[in-house]
Motif scaffolding. Structure first.
Motif, PDB file in Angstrom:
ATOM      1  N   PRO A 197       0.754  -1.229   0.013  1.00 51.31           N
ATOM      2  CA  PRO A 197      -0.156  -0.068   0.075  1.00 51.31           C
ATOM      3  C   PRO A 197       0.768   1.178  -0.067  1.00 51.31           C
ATOM      4  N   ARG A 202       0.273   5.193   1.316  1.00 47.44           N
ATOM      5  CA  ARG A 202      -0.251   6.052   2.226  1.00 47.44           C
ATOM      6  C   ARG A 202       0.411   7.421   2.318  1.00 47.44           C
ATOM      7  N   GLU A 235      -0.113  11.759   3.621  1.00 43.31           N
ATOM      8  CA  GLU A 235      -0.867  12.554   4.176  1.00 43.31           C
ATOM      9  C   GLU A 235      -0.161  13.833   4.570  1.00 43.31           C
ATOM     10  N   ALA A 241      -3.524  -0.942  -1.586  1.00 41.58           N
ATOM     11  CA  ALA A 241      -4.362   0.269  -1.401  1.00 41.58           C
ATOM     12  C   ALA A 241      -3.549   1.545  -1.687  1.00 41.58           C
ATOM     13  N   ARG A 248      -4.041   5.256   0.085  1.00 39.39           N
ATOM     14  CA  ARG A 248      -4.837   6.035   1.166  1.00 39.39           C
ATOM     15  C   ARG A 248      -4.325   7.498   1.080  1.00 39.39           C
ATOM     16  N   ARG A 305      -4.953  11.506   2.342  1.00 39.52           N
ATOM     17  CA  ARG A 305      -5.546  12.654   3.727  1.00 39.52           C
ATOM     18  C   ARG A 305      -4.853  13.970   3.437  1.00 39.52           C
ATOM     19  N   GLU A 348      -8.638   5.233  -1.259  1.00 36.72           N
ATOM     20  CA  GLU A 348      -9.648   5.655   0.072  1.00 36.72           C
ATOM     21  C   GLU A 348      -9.183   7.079   0.444  1.00 36.72           C
ATOM     22  N   GLY A 349      -9.998   7.864   1.022  1.00 32.95           N
ATOM     23  CA  GLY A 349      -9.441   8.955   1.737  1.00 32.95           C
ATOM     24  C   GLY A 349     -10.432  10.270   1.586  1.00 32.95           C
TER      25      GLY A 349
END
Length: 209
Positions: A30, A32, A34, A48, A50, A52, A68-69
């Motif tokens: 994944p 991620r 942010e 995945a 993610r 944000r 997603e997010g």
């Protein structure tokens, strides 16, 4: 990338808040991201993505995983082959595509004229707009439903069609032409940019936001 036998490695990278992520790539894991201000290009094959608090142009692609997010401000390209796309609080244009999964996106007020396109082959599409100031919207899927939530004041030209189900609307549509339960065409509040919704085997619902 570090490998020892069949083991991989996990990386945590801290960067300045204002940074350009030219390409972050993973083959089997994944990603991620942010709290970043800057353009981002993210790719993984089996994992995945993610997101944000992203400000800037975003290009996120994966083959076998979801995206997603939320809290994304800027034009976004979101693509996966086998996974869902679920995002909320987006402020910008969106191109979202998946082959085998749903697309559920909640948007704020995208800049007028920004591109809004959503396509899935085997998954439902649910879109909600706090405001739609002047954007063309295209959403299509083959084997599921399309649900669109709009403010009742939205100005648009509506074109919706399904082959094997029905269309329902909570919004006042000034209809024209030959209509039936499978097709709805007309204007919302005098007309505006095109909203084009299509599916082969699912219902289409227009709801008040």
């Amino acid at each position: 990338e570090l490998r020892r036998g069949n083991m991989g490695a996990k990386f945590f990278i801290r960067v300045p808040q204002q940074v350009h992520l030219d390409l972050i790539r993973s083959s089997n894991g994944p990603i991620r991201v942010e709290d970043v201000e800057g353009d981002s290009r993210l790719e993984t094959s089996n994992g995945a993505i993610r997101l944000r608090k992203i400000v800037g142009r975003l290009d996120a692609r994966t083959s076998n995983g979801g995206i997603e997010g939320g809290d994304v401000e800027g034009a976004a390209v979101l693509r996966t082959s086998n996974g869902a796309i679920r995002m909320d609080r987006i402020r910008g244009g969106v191109q979202a595509t998946t082959s085998n999964g749903p697309i559920h996106i909640a948007m704020m007020a995208p800049p007028a004229g920004e591109q809004l396109e959503f396509a899935s082959s085997n998954g439902s599409i649910e879109l909600g707009f706090v405001e739609l100031p002047g954007n063309e919207v295209r959403a299509s899927t083959s084997n599921s439903s399309v649900t669109l939530r709009l403010p009742p004041t939205t100005k648009a030209q509506l074109r919706a069609g399904t082959s094997n189900s029905s269309i329902t609307s909570e919004l006042d549509v000034d209809t024209h032409g030959v209509l039936n339960k499978n097709r709805l065409e007309g204007e919302l509040n005098g007309g505006g940019p095109l909203i084009h919704l299509t599916t082969s085997n699912g219902a289409i619902r227009l709801l008040r936001q």
